[in-house]
Write a protein that holds these residues in place. Structure first.
Motif, PDB file in Angstrom:
ATOM      1  N   PHE A 207       0.827  -1.205   0.000  1.00  8.74           N
ATOM      2  CA  PHE A 207       0.000   0.000   0.000  1.00  8.74           C
ATOM      3  C   PHE A 207       0.864   1.259   0.000  1.00  8.74           C
ATOM      4  CE2 PHE A 207      -2.251  -3.299   2.487  1.00  8.74           C
ATOM      5  CZ  PHE A 207      -3.337  -3.498   1.657  1.00  8.74           C
ATOM      6  N   PRO A 208       1.014   1.906  -1.163  1.00  9.29           N
ATOM      7  CA  PRO A 208       1.760   3.172  -1.190  1.00  9.29           C
ATOM      8  C   PRO A 208       0.844   4.310  -0.774  1.00  9.29           C
ATOM      9  CG  PRO A 208       1.073   2.554  -3.407  1.00  9.29           C
ATOM     10  CD  PRO A 208       0.523   1.491  -2.496  1.00  9.29           C
ATOM     11  N   ILE A 209       1.336   5.182   0.075  1.00 12.28           N
ATOM     12  CA  ILE A 209       0.502   6.292   0.549  1.00 12.28           C
ATOM     13  C   ILE A 209       1.272   7.600   0.417  1.00 12.28           C
ATOM     14  CG2 ILE A 209      -0.863   7.194   2.466  1.00 12.28           C
ATOM     15  CD1 ILE A 209      -0.659   4.388   3.747  1.00 12.28           C
ATOM     16  N   THR A 210       0.634   8.583  -0.199  1.00 13.75           N
ATOM     17  CA  THR A 210       1.253   9.905  -0.290  1.00 13.75           C
ATOM     18  C   THR A 210       1.293  10.501   1.111  1.00 13.75           C
ATOM     19  OG1 THR A 210       0.020  10.074  -2.309  1.00 13.75           O
ATOM     20  CG2 THR A 210       1.169  12.043  -1.619  1.00 13.75           C
ATOM     21  N   PHE A 211       2.358  11.243   1.391  1.00 10.01           N
ATOM     22  CA  PHE A 211       2.518  11.762   2.741  1.00 10.01           C
ATOM     23  C   PHE A 211       1.532  12.884   3.019  1.00 10.01           C
ATOM     24  CE2 PHE A 211       4.570  14.123   6.179  1.00 10.01           C
ATOM     25  CZ  PHE A 211       4.700  13.096   7.074  1.00 10.01           C
ATOM     26  N   ASN A 212       0.417  12.486   3.547  1.00  3.84           N
ATOM     27  CA  ASN A 212      -0.642  13.413   3.899  1.00  3.84           C
ATOM     28  C   ASN A 212      -1.333  12.780   5.103  1.00  3.84           C
ATOM     29  OD1 ASN A 212      -3.572  13.834   3.963  1.00  3.84           O
ATOM     30  ND2 ASN A 212      -3.269  15.148   2.188  1.00  3.84           N
ATOM     31  N   PRO A 213      -1.341  13.456   6.236  1.00  2.00           N
ATOM     32  CA  PRO A 213      -1.810  12.830   7.473  1.00  2.00           C
ATOM     33  C   PRO A 213      -3.195  12.195   7.352  1.00  2.00           C
ATOM     34  CG  PRO A 213      -0.889  14.991   7.923  1.00  2.00           C
ATOM     35  CD  PRO A 213      -0.879  14.839   6.447  1.00  2.00           C
ATOM     36  N   GLU A 214      -4.126  12.903   6.678  1.00  2.00           N
ATOM     37  CA  GLU A 214      -5.486  12.376   6.557  1.00  2.00           C
ATOM     38  C   GLU A 214      -5.506  11.087   5.749  1.00  2.00           C
ATOM     39  OE1 GLU A 214      -8.680  12.868   7.851  1.00  2.00           O
ATOM     40  OE2 GLU A 214      -7.210  13.821   9.157  1.00  2.00           O
ATOM     41  N   GLU A 215      -4.816  11.165   4.585  1.00  2.00           N
ATOM     42  CA  GLU A 215      -4.813  10.026   3.685  1.00  2.00           C
ATOM     43  C   GLU A 215      -4.129   8.817   4.347  1.00  2.00           C
ATOM     44  OE1 GLU A 215      -3.216  10.901  -0.197  1.00  2.00           O
ATOM     45  OE2 GLU A 215      -3.094   8.750  -0.642  1.00  2.00           O
ATOM     46  N   MET A 216      -3.070   9.114   5.086  1.00  2.00           N
ATOM     47  CA  MET A 216      -2.331   8.053   5.765  1.00  2.00           C
ATOM     48  C   MET A 216      -3.238   7.321   6.764  1.00  2.00           C
ATOM     49  SD  MET A 216       1.266   8.842   7.499  1.00  2.00           S
ATOM     50  CE  MET A 216       1.956   7.841   8.764  1.00  2.00           C
ATOM     51  N   LYS A 217      -3.931   8.109   7.550  1.00  2.00           N
ATOM     52  CA  LYS A 217      -4.810   7.524   8.553  1.00  2.00           C
ATOM     53  C   LYS A 217      -5.931   6.720   7.879  1.00  2.00           C
ATOM     54  CE  LYS A 217      -6.967   8.747  12.863  1.00  2.00           C
ATOM     55  NZ  LYS A 217      -7.441   9.793  13.738  1.00  2.00           N
ATOM     56  N   ASN A 218      -6.565   7.337   6.875  1.00  2.00           N
ATOM     57  CA  ASN A 218      -7.679   6.659   6.205  1.00  2.00           C
ATOM     58  C   ASN A 218      -7.248   5.352   5.572  1.00  2.00           C
ATOM     59  OD1 ASN A 218      -9.271   8.767   6.919  1.00  2.00           O
ATOM     60  ND2 ASN A 218      -9.177   9.804   4.912  1.00  2.00           N
ATOM     61  N   GLU A 219      -6.129   5.395   4.842  1.00  2.00           N
ATOM     62  CA  GLU A 219      -5.653   4.202   4.146  1.00  2.00           C
ATOM     63  C   GLU A 219      -5.331   3.083   5.125  1.00  2.00           C
ATOM     64  OE1 GLU A 219      -6.474   4.104   0.721  1.00  2.00           O
ATOM     65  OE2 GLU A 219      -4.613   2.913   0.725  1.00  2.00           O
TER      66      GLU A 219
END
Ligand code: ZN
Ligand code: ZN
Length: 340
Positions: A207-219
């Motif tokens: 799972f690659p996640i762009t460094f964005n706190p919201e997106e990180m948490k959601n993913e």
């Protein structure tokens, strides 16, 4: 023989030095490849100091040329070895309790430390770790960073089937990804740079996640039934990296601070949160002899392929350009080739 000596920050020169001779318990090694780590970059820039002049280089591999007379060892001339070039005295408290990465004398003045930027080097035979002949020298040189990642994954006791978050997809982040994938885990990777995330996926990240706190948490929560990951490793030295990673570790999970932070900062975690969540925060740094042995076995046995992490290879006469290249965000490991 040729040697690269750092006389002062930004003053790295090729010098002629006398070829050393191995004594009892020592080996003369012809260095073939030495990678440039952040430690060398910091020494070069002067943001870290050991002593001057110093021959940098601690990610080296080469060939045993000669074993000192009277040595008790099974090392033989011609064997390929990776070198553990951080000094360990073997006698201090930490060495004796198996935490030699904290050896009290590892950077003391007058101890031979680093030294890989040299055509030849004399080391204690115990600093040589054999590597299979099939592993190219520039890959064998990466035994050292690999051993540091072995150390951190062992420190947080990764278990089969667990979910791991790796923060940062630079060289160290990606080595963690490669290793963790051989251990039966799912791996989340977070990084602000898209090309680095693509590389992480090519190397097996789930799972690659762009460094964005919201997106990180959601993913993370979406894929872990709202729990969070079992463990996270921070390989990027920013406050946000720590703060955000701490928010997505499950209750009872583990969080490892792998990266060296260039500035001091206090860990921004609420004490009650630690108390209630039972999250363990551990620091990890360096490696023990056992970690190094495991790393060389992993490479010798072909369990992981580190070749995608070698960005470029330079000759020693281009060392300054090589160090600059190593510091670029698009670079992974830059290696100096001493074989010619
Ligand atoms: Zn290193
Ligand atoms: Zn010691």
């Amino acid at each position: 023989m040729k040697q690269l000596k750092l006389f002062a920050p930004n003053d790295l020169r090729i010098v002629e030095a006398e070829k050393p001779e191995p004594g009892k318990g020592e080996a003369l090694v012809r260095v073939k490849a030495c990678a440039i780590c952040t430690l060398e970059q910091r020494l070069f820039r002067g943001s870290m100091r050991i002593y001057y002049p110093i021959v940098p280089g601690h990610e080296a591999a080469g060939e045993v040329v000669e074993v000192g007379p009277g040595s008790i060892t099974d090392l033989k001339p011609g064997e390929k070895v990776a070198l553990d070039l951080i000094y360990r005295c073997g006698e201090c408290y930490w060495c004796r309790v198996g935490q030699s990465n904290h050896c009290a004398f590892r950077f003391s003045k007058d101890v031979q430390t680093l030294g890989g930027f040299s055509e030849y080097i004399v080391v204690k035979t115990k600093q040589c770790f054999k590597v299979s002949g099939s592993v190219p020298f520039e890959i064998a040189a990466l035994s050292e960073p690999l051993s540091c990642c072995v150390h951190s994954l062992r420190a947080i006791n990764i278990e089969l089937g667990e979910d791991l978050l790796v923060v940062g997809a630079g060289t160290m982040g990606l080595i963690h990804v490669l290793l963790a994938k051989t251990m039966g885990t799912r791996v989340f990777v977070v990084d602000p740079i898209k090309s680095r995330l693509d590389k992480a996926v090519a190397l097996g990240a789930d799972f690659p996640i762009t460094f964005n706190p919201e997106e990180m948490k959601n993913e993370v929560l979406k894929h872990t039934d709202g729990r969070g990951v079992d463990a996270a490793i921070i390989t990027a030295p920013t406050e946000e990296a720590f703060r955000n990673a701490a928010k997505v570790v499950r209750k009872g999970g583990r969080l490892a601070v792998y990266s060296a932070y260039s500035e001091e900062f206090d860990i921004p975690v609420n004490a009650n949160y630690l108390h209630r969540s039972e999250i363990s925060v551990v620091g990890v740094e360096g490696r023990s002899e056992k970690d190094f042995l495991i790393a060389t076995k992993i490479l010798s046995n072909g369990l992981i392929d580190l070749s995608p992490l070698v960005s470029s290879v330079f000759g020693p006469e281009q060392a300054t350009a090589a160090i600059e290249k190593a510091g670029k965000p698009e670079s992974y490991r830059v290696v100096l080739d001493f074989s010619k």
